[in-house]
Design a protein around this motif. Structure first.
Motif, PDB file in Angstrom:
ATOM      1  N   TRP A   1       0.820  -1.215   0.000  1.00 37.54           N
ATOM      2  CA  TRP A   1       0.000   0.000   0.000  1.00 37.54           C
ATOM      3  C   TRP A   1       0.854   1.266   0.000  1.00 37.54           C
ATOM      4  N   CYS A   2       1.993   1.233   0.700  1.00 35.32           N
ATOM      5  CA  CYS A   2       2.878   2.411   0.686  1.00 35.32           C
ATOM      6  C   CYS A   2       3.436   2.641  -0.722  1.00 35.32           C
TER       7      CYS A   2
ATOM      8  N   LEU B   1       0.500   3.907  -3.021  1.00 33.53           N
ATOM      9  CA  LEU B   1       0.138   5.307  -2.752  1.00 33.53           C
ATOM     10  C   LEU B   1       1.277   6.242  -3.163  1.00 33.53           C
ATOM     11  N   SER B   2       2.532   5.793  -2.946  1.00 34.98           N
ATOM     12  CA  SER B   2       3.678   6.613  -3.348  1.00 34.98           C
ATOM     13  C   SER B   2       3.649   6.856  -4.859  1.00 34.98           C
TER      14      SER B   2
ATOM     15  N   LYS C   1       5.348  11.345  -2.993  1.00 33.26           N
ATOM     16  CA  LYS C   1       5.985  10.037  -3.240  1.00 33.26           C
ATOM     17  C   LYS C   1       6.979   9.715  -2.116  1.00 33.26           C
TER      18      LYS C   1
ATOM     19  N   PHE D   1       5.383   8.562   1.428  1.00 31.36           N
ATOM     20  CA  PHE D   1       4.918   7.182   1.624  1.00 31.36           C
ATOM     21  C   PHE D   1       6.090   6.193   1.701  1.00 31.36           C
TER      22      PHE D   1
ATOM     23  N   TYR E   1       7.538   6.630   5.129  1.00 27.53           N
ATOM     24  CA  TYR E   1       6.693   5.968   6.139  1.00 27.53           C
ATOM     25  C   TYR E   1       7.018   4.473   6.202  1.00 27.53           C
TER      26      TYR E   1
END
Lengths: 226, 147
Positions: free
Chosen positions: A87-88, A91-92, A101, A104, A107
Motif C-alpha cells: 500500500w505504501c 500510494l507513493s 511520493k 509514503f 513511512y
C-alpha cells in the motif's frame, strides 16, 4: 540510492516475495488457486515494469479480497508487512508530486525501523523476557518450533538468557544503525540473519522475504535524512 | 467502514508487538466417529510436528513451506475461535482437516463424522497444563467442501 531506484527495487523484491507466497497456495483449494494465480500475474507485470502503476493498484485491490477471504492476514505479521509495503508503494506511485511520493516511502522505511525497535521495547518491559523464561516458553509449548527436537532447547536456560538479551539488544539498538550507511548495512545484515534463524527454527519463512523486500526503502530513507 | 478496510488498518498502522507475552498455545485435535451422537474415543493431533527437521529441509522451506504456513493459519483460526468465535474459523479448520483426511489413502474411506477440538497449552508453575477451550459440533465429512 535515489527515490526511483529504491521504489523500483522494493516493488520488485515485494513482487518476488508475493509470488513465493502465492505459489504455496497453488496446491490446495480451487478458489485459492484462482485468487493467487491473478496475484502471480499482477506480480509478473510489476517485475516487468509493464503498465505502472496499475499492476500495483490491482495488487492493492486484490489484497482486500484476500483479507476478506481469510478474515485477516493469512500469516499474521509477515503478511501485515507485505500489505504495508504494497500500500505504501502504491500510494507513493499515485502521488502527483515528489514530496508525496517521498512521504509514503519514508513511512515504509520508518515502519521497518519501528518493527524492530517496538518489538524490543515490549519485550524488555516483560520480566519473563529479561529472565529468559519467555523464550524458554516459546520453545517448550508454543506452536512455533518446527520439530519436537527443538523443544529440548527449553532446557538450556543460560543459552536462552543470552539469546533473549541478544534479540532485545539488537532490536532496541536498531534505530542507531541509521546514523551511517555502513552501520545501516551492518544492522540489516544482522536483521536478515535474525529472520533467517526464525525461518529455520520456527518455520517463519515469509517474514524473511517480506522484511528483506523493504530494506531498499530504509536504505533510501537513511540517505535522505543523514 | 467496509470490512476489508477494517482488516487492512492494523497493517497500515501496525503495533509490532511480536511475542510481547507468551500466550497459551492451541493444538487442533480431531476425531472420527460412525455417528454424530458419540464423541470420539481417541483424539488425534492434527499435523503433529516431526521429531526432527534437517538443515537441508530448513533451507528448502525458505522457498517452499505451504504446509507449515497453513498450520500457522490454523493456529490463528484457533485463537480467533476462543477470542471471537466465527463460523469462518470453524469452517477453515474443518475444511483443512477433511482435505488432509481425504488425501490420505488410510483415512479417505474412514468413519463419516468429523469432530475437532482446541486444546490450549500454558505454563502452570514449573510444568504445563492443558485445557480444552473449544469443541465444534461434528460435521459429516461428505458435507465439507474440500476442493
Amino acid at each position: 540510492m535515489t527515490l526511483d531506484a529504491a521504489s523500483r527495487l522494493t516493488e520488485i523484491l515485494l513482487a518476488l516475495a508475493l509470488i513465493q507466497q502465492s505459489l504455496e497456495h497453488m496446491t490446495r483449494f480451487r478458489a485459492e488457486q484462482v485468487l493467487f494465480s491473478v496475484r502471480i500475474g499482477l506480480c509478473v507485470l510489476v517485475i516487468l515494469g509493464f503498465g505502472s502503476p496499475w499492476p500495483l493498484v490491482g495488487l492493492a485491490g486484490l489484497s482486500l479480497v484476500i483479507l476478506e477471504r481469510f478474515q485477516g492476514p493469512y500469516n499474521g505479521g509477515s503478511d501485515r508487512m507485505g500489505l504495508l509495503a504494497l500500500w505504501c508503494l502504491t500510494l507513493s506511485q499515485l502521488m502527483p508530486i515528489p514530496v508525496g511520493k517521498e512521504l509514503f516511502l519514508a513511512y515504509l522505511g520508518a515502519q521497518l525501523m519501528l518493527s524492530y525497535f517496538i518489538s524490543g521495547w515490549v519485550k524488555i518491559l516483560n520480566p519473563d523476557w529479561r529472565s529468559g523464561r519467555a523464550l524458554a516458553e516459546v520453545f517448550r509449548f508454543s506452536a512455533y518450533p518446527v520439530s519436537e527436537a527443538l523443544r529440548g532447547w527449553a532446557n538450556r536456560p543460560r543459552v536462552l538468557l543470552v539469546m533473549s538479551w541478544a534479540v532485545m539488544g539488537f532490536e532496541l539498538a536498531f534505530p542507531l544503525t541509521l546514523l551511517s550507511p555502513i552501520s545501516l548495512l551492518a544492522g540489516l545484515a544482522v536483521a536478515a540473519t535474525f529472520h533467517l534463524a526464525n525461518a529455520c527454527l520456527f518455520g517463519l519463512n515469509r517474514f524473511f522475504w517480506s522484511w528483506f523486500a523493504v530494506y531498499p526503502a530504509i536504505i533510501w530513507l537513511q540517505g535522505r535524512i543523514f | 467502514m467496509p470490512r476489508p478496510l477494517t482488516l487492512l488498518l492494523p497493517a497500515l498502522i501496525p503495533s509490532w508487538n511480536f511475542f510481547d507475552v507468551i500466550a497459551p498455545s492451541p493444538r487442533v485435535q480431531y476425531g472420527l466417529t460412525a455417528t454424530a451422537e458419540t464423541e470420539p474415543k481417541a483424539w488425534l493431533e492434527f499435523r503433529p510436528r516431526p521429531e526432527r527437521v534437517s538443515l537441508l529441509q530448513m533451507a528448502q522451506r525458505l522457498l517452499w513451506n505451504p504446509e507449515r504456513n497453513e498450520s500457522l493459519f490454523l493456529t490463528s483460526c484457533a485463537e480467533r475461535l476462543v477470542q471471537q468465535p466465527t463460523r469462518h474459523s470453524e469452517d477453515e479448520i474443518f475444511k483443512r482437516i477433511a482435505a488432509d483426511l481425504a488425501a490420505d489413502p488410510d483415512t479417505a474411506e474412514g468413519p463419516p463424522w468429523l469432530w475437532f477440538r482446541l486444546v490450549f497449552i500454558s505454563r502452570d508453575g514449573d510444568g504445563l497444563s492443558q485445557e480444552v477451550l473449544f469443541e465444534a459440533l461434528p460435521r459429516r465429512r461428505s458435507d465439507i467442501a474440500i476442493r
